[in-house]
Design a protein around this motif. Sequence first.
Motif, short mmCIF file in Angstrom:
data_model
loop_
_atom_site.label_atom_id
_atom_site.label_comp_id
_atom_site.label_asym_id
_atom_site.label_seq_id
_atom_site.Cartn_x
_atom_site.Cartn_y
_atom_site.Cartn_z
N ASP A 1 -1.96 -15.41 -3.74
CA ASP A 1 -2.06 -14.93 -2.36
C ASP A 1 -2.61 -13.50 -2.38
OD1 ASP A 1 -1.77 -14.18 0.28
OD2 ASP A 1 0.26 -14.98 0.49
N ALA A 2 -3.93 -13.37 -2.40
CA ALA A 2 -4.56 -12.06 -2.50
C ALA A 2 -4.25 -11.20 -1.28
CB ALA A 2 -6.07 -12.21 -2.68
N GLU A 3 -4.19 -11.81 -0.12
CA GLU A 3 -3.90 -11.04 1.09
C GLU A 3 -2.53 -10.40 1.01
OE1 GLU A 3 -3.84 -11.53 5.98
OE2 GLU A 3 -4.21 -13.29 4.70
N ARG A 4 -1.54 -11.16 0.54
CA ARG A 4 -0.19 -10.62 0.41
C ARG A 4 -0.15 -9.52 -0.66
NH1 ARG A 4 4.02 -8.61 2.57
NH2 ARG A 4 6.05 -9.23 1.72
N ILE A 5 -0.89 -9.69 -1.74
CA ILE A 5 -0.96 -8.66 -2.77
C ILE A 5 -1.50 -7.36 -2.17
CG2 ILE A 5 -2.12 -7.98 -4.91
CD1 ILE A 5 -2.08 -10.97 -5.70
N HIS B 1 -13.93 -5.64 3.22
CA HIS B 1 -14.09 -6.38 1.96
C HIS B 1 -12.83 -6.38 1.10
CE1 HIS B 1 -18.36 -6.39 2.91
NE2 HIS B 1 -18.30 -5.08 3.09
N ILE B 2 -11.79 -5.71 1.54
CA ILE B 2 -10.57 -5.60 0.72
C ILE B 2 -9.36 -6.06 1.52
CG2 ILE B 2 -11.53 -3.67 -0.62
CD1 ILE B 2 -9.64 -1.82 1.00
N TRP B 3 -8.33 -6.46 0.77
CA TRP B 3 -7.05 -6.74 1.40
C TRP B 3 -6.13 -5.52 1.32
CZ3 TRP B 3 -7.16 -10.64 4.44
CH2 TRP B 3 -7.83 -11.83 4.11
N MET C 1 0.32 -3.72 -1.91
CA MET C 1 -0.27 -2.50 -2.47
C MET C 1 -0.23 -1.37 -1.45
SD MET C 1 -3.54 -3.61 -4.77
CE MET C 1 -3.30 -4.15 -6.47
N VAL C 2 -0.59 -1.68 -0.22
CA VAL C 2 -0.57 -0.66 0.84
C VAL C 2 0.86 -0.16 1.04
CG1 VAL C 2 -0.95 -0.25 3.29
CG2 VAL C 2 -2.65 -1.54 1.97
N GLU C 3 1.81 -1.09 1.07
CA GLU C 3 3.21 -0.70 1.26
C GLU C 3 3.70 0.14 0.09
OE1 GLU C 3 7.65 -2.72 1.86
OE2 GLU C 3 5.88 -4.00 1.59
N ALA C 4 3.36 -0.27 -1.14
CA ALA C 4 3.81 0.48 -2.32
C ALA C 4 3.25 1.89 -2.32
CB ALA C 4 3.39 -0.26 -3.60
N GLN C 5 1.98 2.05 -1.92
CA GLN C 5 1.39 3.38 -1.88
C GLN C 5 2.04 4.25 -0.80
OE1 GLN C 5 -1.22 4.60 -4.04
NE2 GLN C 5 -0.31 6.46 -3.19
N ARG C 6 2.31 3.65 0.37
CA ARG C 6 2.93 4.42 1.46
C ARG C 6 4.31 4.93 1.04
NH1 ARG C 6 6.73 3.29 5.04
NH2 ARG C 6 6.77 1.06 4.51
N LEU C 7 5.09 4.06 0.40
CA LEU C 7 6.43 4.46 -0.01
C LEU C 7 6.39 5.43 -1.19
CD1 LEU C 7 8.17 0.99 0.38
CD2 LEU C 7 8.55 3.03 1.78
N PHE C 8 5.40 5.29 -2.07
CA PHE C 8 5.21 6.25 -3.16
C PHE C 8 4.95 7.64 -2.57
CE2 PHE C 8 2.85 8.67 -6.26
CZ PHE C 8 3.38 8.29 -7.49
N ASP C 9 4.05 7.71 -1.59
CA ASP C 9 3.72 8.99 -0.97
C ASP C 9 4.95 9.60 -0.28
OD1 ASP C 9 1.13 8.62 -1.81
OD2 ASP C 9 0.43 7.85 0.12
N GLU C 10 5.78 8.75 0.28
CA GLU C 10 6.95 9.23 1.00
C GLU C 10 8.04 9.74 0.06
OE1 GLU C 10 10.50 7.33 3.79
OE2 GLU C 10 8.51 6.38 3.77
#
Length: 639
Positions: free
Chosen positions: A256-260, A300-302, A264-273
């Motif tokens: 499930d590339a979309e879920r991946i 072109h990206i998920w 990734m977006v969620e992991a980066q947001r929480l990393f930044d926080e």
Amino acid sequence: MRIFVPGRICLFGEHSDWAGGYRRIDSRIEKGYTIITGTNQGIHANVQPHPDKLIMSATDVDGNRFGPFEIPMDVDALRDQAERGEFFSYACGVAYQIATHYHVRGLQIDNDATDLPIKKGLSSSAAICVLVARAFNRVYDLKMTVRGEMEYAYQGEIVTPSRCGRMDQGCAYGDRPIMMTFDGDRLDVEELPVRGELHFVIVDLCAGKDTMEILAALNRCFPSAADEGQAGVQEYLGPINKQILQKARDAIVCNDAERIGELMVEAQRLFDEHLAPACPSQLTAPVLHRVLSYEPIQPHIWGGKGVGSQGDGTAQFVCRSQDDQDRVVELIESDLKMPCLKLTIRAAQKVRKAVIPAAGFGTALYPASKATKRELLPVIDRAGVAKPAILTIIDEAIVSGIEQICLIVQPDDERFFAELLTRPTKVEQLNRLPQEVRDYEARLMDIGRRVTLVKQEVQDGFGHAVHCAREWVANEPFLLMLGDHVYASDTETACARQLLDAYEAHGTSVVSLRGTPGREVSHYGVAAGTWREERLLEVSEFVEKPDVEYARKHCRVDGVGDDEYLTLFGHYVIKPGVFDFLQEHIEHNLRERGEFQLTSALDRLRQTDGFLGLVVQGQRFDIGDPESYLATLNAWRKR
């Protein structure tokens, strides 16, 4: 011997390897979890033994040659060189660990090609360390598992001034994604099966970061948090990371590339926080965030995130398709002038073909074998249908998903199999048969269209018979089944399908195994090794028909009953590289007991590419001699 070791990229869970290591001090700290995968780029080398030195030549990504570097295989000299921290130190650190634990001579390594960028979060130093550990393992057949190679690579690297994390040497597992769990000094590895292709782009941000400063700042948050900010670091690397990793694992397995991308977006947001405030000079990462939010690539990206220690080092994106992957590379390289790498995670190549040797004379069944082939002798199922044994074997292959089948036959026997599989029954005879049998005639002709008959001109052993299929198999993995055994699964999954599932999950050649008492071990090929997971053995040795004394000394496997051994069950999924070894045996007339055997070729494939063994849930029935055939007839009807 040729060896390739890829780099590795951390898809999720950066920093959690060392954070989980703090559990050796405080068990209340959450375990670390990370998902990594090998890259399409890496370190390529030719390796060979040397009598008393470690010699290494190297090639960088620009094609520049360095070395040869050389040093005696002396533990003190190797340790001293490792502690200097230069390029050659990585190889020396691993050689030091190997020489300390094994009696080996030297090694000559020619790293003649490198397409893995260094210092970009892709673990180029770890790839060198794994290369050296694997070279010693394969050249001297040290019987290490992949896990063992990974451990020696890690122990070798930490002899140098490098302070790598435990995840880096995960590149030993190749281009398959793995999930690693870090619990103090304990490390668990789970290989993640992939059902389809996942397309990533890795971007060199052409900026800078101080990894040591990042690690120092984050390490100050462990084992005890002194303030709210440090507690946030522990929260992210602990419970938050665990939650994200479990979701990411499921998304990768489901392709499930979309879920991946969302994760990734969620992991980066929480990393930044949670983590960026602990080291703002390095983790604010303006270049990274400018690339992550670059508008032209969004269709072109998920999703995307940073890589490794984060900061302005490397970014990664999961793309919507292969065409989108190409477009993202084009946009970033042309607009932002940043070099990119493509990373495609692929499922193991589908096994479409099966090879069934059926060219033996059937000496033990003479004179019946003079009238008909033993593979054509009938077995009777629970429905009372009498089928030639070869049809029962072919049926299992087809039910398991095989599309094409090759029967290896003697030239004089071709007519027997052609009569069965390609020549329709005469209409007047067919009309006398019950309807269900007439229906099977249509299936029989369909089976015949899937089958190719290949002649073995001279009967020269099992290995020779398999080699006859080389041209037909071409460059594909294949299922190998014995022609004089039939199989019954103890589950709803056919025995052959169980093996194919194991191959598709791990991408490594795999043989089916069963437990056999010591008094019978001299009749079978035997496998020894170490358990990778339940029922799945990482094979360290194949032995063809050992006597019981040899088996007791060399073939014991933990967890198998007293005086019991794991013998070959009769199904194999084999990569096509085995044909090179069979060809070499035939060209150099390397016979065993007067014939060309398969087991020794499998053992050479194990040394160069690895081999797994699966304890199959099922039973094997022999039709090769009168007593066994009679027992098979009785058991097959009752199963």
